[in-house]
Write an enzyme that holds these catalytic residues in place. Structure first.
Site, PDB file in Angstrom:
ATOM      1  N   ILE A 182       0.823  -1.205   0.000  1.00  0.00           N
ATOM      2  CA  ILE A 182       0.000   0.000   0.000  1.00  0.00           C
ATOM      3  C   ILE A 182       0.862   1.262   0.000  1.00  0.00           C
ATOM      4  O   ILE A 182       0.590   2.218  -0.742  1.00  0.00           O
ATOM      5  CB  ILE A 182      -0.900   0.001   1.258  1.00  0.00           C
ATOM      6  CG1 ILE A 182      -1.999  -1.046   1.118  1.00  0.00           C
ATOM      7  CG2 ILE A 182      -1.494   1.376   1.522  1.00  0.00           C
ATOM      8  CD1 ILE A 182      -2.791  -1.253   2.411  1.00  0.00           C
TER       9      ILE A 182
ATOM     10  N   SER B  32      -4.004   3.268   9.428  1.00  0.00           N
ATOM     11  CA  SER B  32      -4.502   2.680  10.666  1.00  0.00           C
ATOM     12  C   SER B  32      -5.252   1.376  10.381  1.00  0.00           C
ATOM     13  O   SER B  32      -5.077   0.762   9.325  1.00  0.00           O
ATOM     14  CB  SER B  32      -5.396   3.702  11.378  1.00  0.00           C
ATOM     15  OG  SER B  32      -5.653   3.269  12.686  1.00  0.00           O
TER      16      SER B  32
ATOM     17  N   LYS C  17      -3.450   0.015  16.793  1.00  0.00           N
ATOM     18  CA  LYS C  17      -4.028   0.990  15.854  1.00  0.00           C
ATOM     19  C   LYS C  17      -5.075   1.874  16.533  1.00  0.00           C
ATOM     20  O   LYS C  17      -5.300   3.009  16.099  1.00  0.00           O
ATOM     21  CB  LYS C  17      -4.624   0.273  14.647  1.00  0.00           C
ATOM     22  CG  LYS C  17      -3.607  -0.489  13.810  1.00  0.00           C
ATOM     23  CD  LYS C  17      -2.648   0.427  13.059  1.00  0.00           C
ATOM     24  CE  LYS C  17      -1.890  -0.355  11.992  1.00  0.00           C
ATOM     25  NZ  LYS C  17      -1.040   0.471  11.137  1.00  0.00           N
TER      26      LYS C  17
ATOM     27  N   ILE D 180      -6.507  -5.299   0.820  1.00  0.00           N
ATOM     28  CA  ILE D 180      -5.928  -4.783  -0.431  1.00  0.00           C
ATOM     29  C   ILE D 180      -5.097  -5.885  -1.078  1.00  0.00           C
ATOM     30  O   ILE D 180      -4.153  -6.415  -0.468  1.00  0.00           O
ATOM     31  CB  ILE D 180      -5.048  -3.533  -0.165  1.00  0.00           C
ATOM     32  CG1 ILE D 180      -5.873  -2.442   0.551  1.00  0.00           C
ATOM     33  CG2 ILE D 180      -4.455  -3.006  -1.470  1.00  0.00           C
ATOM     34  CD1 ILE D 180      -7.080  -1.926  -0.201  1.00  0.00           C
TER      35      ILE D 180
END
Ligand code: COA
Length: 288
Positions: free
Chosen positions: A38, A160, A176, A205
């Protein structure tokens, strides 16, 4: 149908992007954990929109390879090495970044450690390791960059995770939750300095190391997909688009926001994932 971009290549970005090509021209972003997944997708997108990018990672070679990929695609980037758990190393890396590209306009705290494990299947050191990387690491990143931050106009953006209970992820959601609290508190403390502080909560993802750990086989992938109302995995560009928006002037009145970019997964709470792990037999006590 959404196409999955190849990781490790600069996104077509500027040409195909919703955002104007020079959106971040003249800016400098420091991105932790930017060597893959990411965070690399964000680094590539930022660079494609004119941003100079410092990619920070534990592994220098990985950070430099990611930076070289951006340079080869026409962007400006350097790779630097530091462990986010080490404040002195982070301060040295921030100085190195500033020497290369000047004051830091955008801090992207993306470095994270994650593995699926039940609370009674993780050692105290395992739990501490994730808290040290995810929560302390985010704090160290912000702390190390603070003296170099463009003020006013700077942006802090953290990656997060859900503020909901997620089975097999107690260590991560605990850390988180701290990142979310830090984000909101700092948004208030630094509001009058003209620094915006926000966070993104990525859903599943595809193509990332995190996803490979959480869903290592096709069966688990299908089960995971069933936990997402939009019915698909995200792609790094989905997160990069949200990041571009949040650090751009289009979001100049947005601060203290924890934005899920997850196909709606958070609305269902942790129940679908609990059911998934139950079916996998992971919620049951181990027989010794
Ligand atoms: N289940 C349970 N405990 C685990 C584990 C797992 N899958 N993986 C690591 N741990 C524990 C280790 O056993 C160790 O505890 P111990 O000393 O009591 O045995 C502790 O975590 C530290 O592990 P270590 O490998 O020494 O730490 P590290 O700093 O090299 O690695 C991690 C950090 C643990 C987060 C590792 O998973 C990692 O480097 N991951 C890569 C980055 C990543 O997770 N990316 C995904 C982001 S979403």
């Amino acid at each position: 149908m959404t196409q999955t971009p190849t990781l490790g290549t600069l996104q077509p970005g500027a040409a195909d992007s919703t955002f104007r090509p020079d959106l971040l021209a003249g800016k400098h972003a420091l991105i932790t954990g930017g060597g893959s997944g990411i965070n690399l997708g964000i680094a590539q997108s930022f660079a494609a929109h004119g941003c100079r990018v410092t990619i920070l990672g534990r592994n220098l070679e990985k950070a430099q390879t990611a930076a070289q990929g951006i340079i080869d695609a026409g962007g400006q980037a350097i790779g630097v090495s530091a462990d986010v758990r080490d404040i002195a190393a982070m301060q040295a890396a921030a100085t190195q970044a500033v020497e290369a590209f000047g004051p830091i306009d955008i801090v992207l705290a993306g470095a994270a450690g994650n593995f699926p494990a039940p609370v009674d299947g993780i050692s105290p050191n395992g739990f501490k390791t994730v808290v040290d990387i995810d929560l302390l690491g985010t704090y160290h990143t912000i702390k190390a960059c603070a003296p170099h931050l463009t003020t006013p106009g700077g942006n802090i953006l953290s990656i997060s995770a859900y503020g909901i209970p997620v089975p097999m992820q107690a260590h991560v959601v605990a850390a988180k939750a701290g990142v979310d609290a830090l984000t909101r508190t700092l948004a208030i403390e630094w509001g009058l300095r003209g620094i915006r502080v926000n966070a993104i909560i990525p859903g599943p993802i595809d193509g990332t190391e995190g996803m490979a750990r959480l869903a290592p086989d096709e069966k688990t992938r299908r089960q995971f997909m069933g936990t997402v109302p939009l019915g698909r995995f995200g792609i790094p560009q989905d997160i990069a688009n949200a990041a571009l928006f949040l650090v751009s002037d289009a979001a100049s009145y947005v601060t203290g926001v924890i934005l899920p970019v997850d196909g709606g997964q958070n609305m269902l709470g942790g129940a679908p994932q609990y059911q998934m792990y139950q079916q996998m037999g992971l919620a049951l006590p181990k027989k010794d």
